[in-house]
Design an enzyme around this catalytic site. Structure first.
Site, PDB file in Angstrom:
ATOM      1  CB  CYS A   2      43.876  48.011  41.809  1.00  0.00           C
ATOM      2  SG  CYS A   2      42.585  46.945  41.150  1.00  0.00           S
ATOM      3  NE  ARG A  54      37.833  47.311  37.442  1.00  0.00           N
ATOM      4  CZ  ARG A  54      36.667  47.129  36.852  1.00  0.00           C
ATOM      5  NH1 ARG A  54      36.370  47.849  35.783  1.00  0.00           N
ATOM      6  NH2 ARG A  54      35.797  46.261  37.320  1.00  0.00           N
ATOM      7  CG  LEU A  55      44.197  42.570  38.069  1.00  0.00           C
ATOM      8  CD1 LEU A  55      44.750  42.333  36.664  1.00  0.00           C
ATOM      9  CD2 LEU A  55      45.071  41.859  39.093  1.00  0.00           C
ATOM     10  CG  ASN A  80      45.279  47.573  45.737  1.00  0.00           C
ATOM     11  OD1 ASN A  80      44.894  46.620  45.055  1.00  0.00           O
ATOM     12  ND2 ASN A  80      46.453  47.587  46.359  1.00  0.00           N
ATOM     13  N   GLY A  81      42.097  46.216  46.118  1.00  0.00           N
ATOM     14  CA  GLY A  81      41.849  45.046  46.953  1.00  0.00           C
ATOM     15  C   GLY A  81      40.520  44.384  46.682  1.00  0.00           C
ATOM     16  CD  GLU A  82      39.494  39.816  45.318  1.00  0.00           C
ATOM     17  OE1 GLU A  82      38.445  39.126  45.335  1.00  0.00           O
ATOM     18  OE2 GLU A  82      40.612  39.360  45.030  1.00  0.00           O
ATOM     19  CG  ASP A 105      34.906  44.680  45.714  1.00  0.00           C
ATOM     20  OD1 ASP A 105      34.947  45.196  44.574  1.00  0.00           O
ATOM     21  OD2 ASP A 105      35.919  44.230  46.280  1.00  0.00           O
TER      22      ASP A 105
END
Length: 295
Positions: A2, A54-55, A80-82, A105
């Site tokens: 993202c 956003r992805l 941005n991330g996981e 998340d």
């Protein structure tokens, strides 16, 4: 992947419409990082604006839309991330009485901030991430980056405005930012073929180092990075307490840890794939992915 961007101005001479417009303009330079959705959030009185591209990977519904506000309205995040261990954290937070409207998340991270605060929470997150959080109650801006630095994050102060973004092009899109080449950084680029962190090619703009967070109290200050995780510390602990098993046991332990790591990275609401170069490392990752997939 993202894209995040935003700023904090030292003046309240701009209305919410202008703040949203500029935040959106900054974020839209990062369209390639997040083509699925976009959003902005502003605090007009404070002069704070967040943008997001956003992805969609986890919770592709509107419940995963960003920027996102915590249930108690205190914290706002663009992220941005996981965070791979979010399900475990969600269960822990649920036992403490927290409830969730979605299953992203991002929402778990915000709830963690409500329960433990930003400094404690970031140490609990296992993942790849870069995020900005606005604490509406205390008037604080927090930035953080993952342990290894998989997700990029730039920040700095120019013309009485604090900027941050996933890429420099987003900062450059702000009308208050005047790009000025850092000649020392340019020398480093010509010598090493890249600009070493924490520097960037622009004066006044830095890269947040991996395993660090920033606590910003004023838009006129870029703060002092604080370390929450250090690879050197991990190395020293490993040297002080080496693995005591046999070579075969070491192989089995490594395989077990790799399987567990790959498994945690496969949580997704969309189909998964991998970039396969054919080398030992990517071939191993793909093999471990396939061994834990029924597709």
């Amino acid at each position: 992947m993202c894209g995040i961007a935003g700023f904090w101005r030292n003046a309240s001479d701009r209305n919410a419409g202008w703040l949203e417009e500029i935040a959106s303009k900054m974020a839209n330079t990062l369209f390639h990082r997040g083509p699925d959705d976009s959003g902005t959030w502003v605090d007009e009185d404070a002069g704070v604006a967040f943008g997001h591209r956003r992805l969609s990977i986890i919770d592709t519904s509107d419940a995963g839309h960003q920027p996102m506000v915590s249930a108690d309205r205190r914290y706002v995040i663009t992220y941005n991330g996981e965070v791979y261990n979010f399900q475990k954290l969600r269960q822990e937070l649920g036992k403490k009485g927290h409830r969730f409207r979605g299953h992203s998340d991002t929402e778990v991270m915000l709830t963690a901030f409500v329960q433990w605060g930003v400094e404690v929470s970031v140490k609990k997150f296992n993942g790849m991430f870069a995020f900005a959080v606005w604490d509406r109650r205390d008037g604080l801006l927090w930035l953080a980056r993952d342990r290894i630095g998989e997700k990029p994050l730039y920040y700095g102060v120019k013309n009485n405005t604090f900027f941050f973004a996933s890429e420099l092009k987003a900062i450059r899109a702000h009308p208050d930012f005047t790009p000025e080449i850092d000649r020392d950084a340019l020398v480093s680029y010509l010598r090493f073929s890249y600009v070493p962190a924490p520097h960037s090619i622009y004066k006044g703009v830095k890269k947040l180092l991996p395993g660090h967070y920033l606590r910003i109290e004023s838009p006129l200050s870029d703060g002092t990075p604080c370390t929450y995780w250090s690879l050197e510390d991990v190395y020293r602990r490993g040297m002080a307490e080496p693995f005591g098993g046999s070579e075969d046991e070491a192989v089995d332990e490594l395989e077990s840890k790799l399987k567990q790591t790959v498994k945690t990275c496969m949580i997704s609401d969309v189909p998964l794939g991998a970039f396969l170069s054919g080398g030992i490392d990517s071939s191993t990752v793909v093999a471990l992915m396939q061994s834990q997939s029924d597709r």
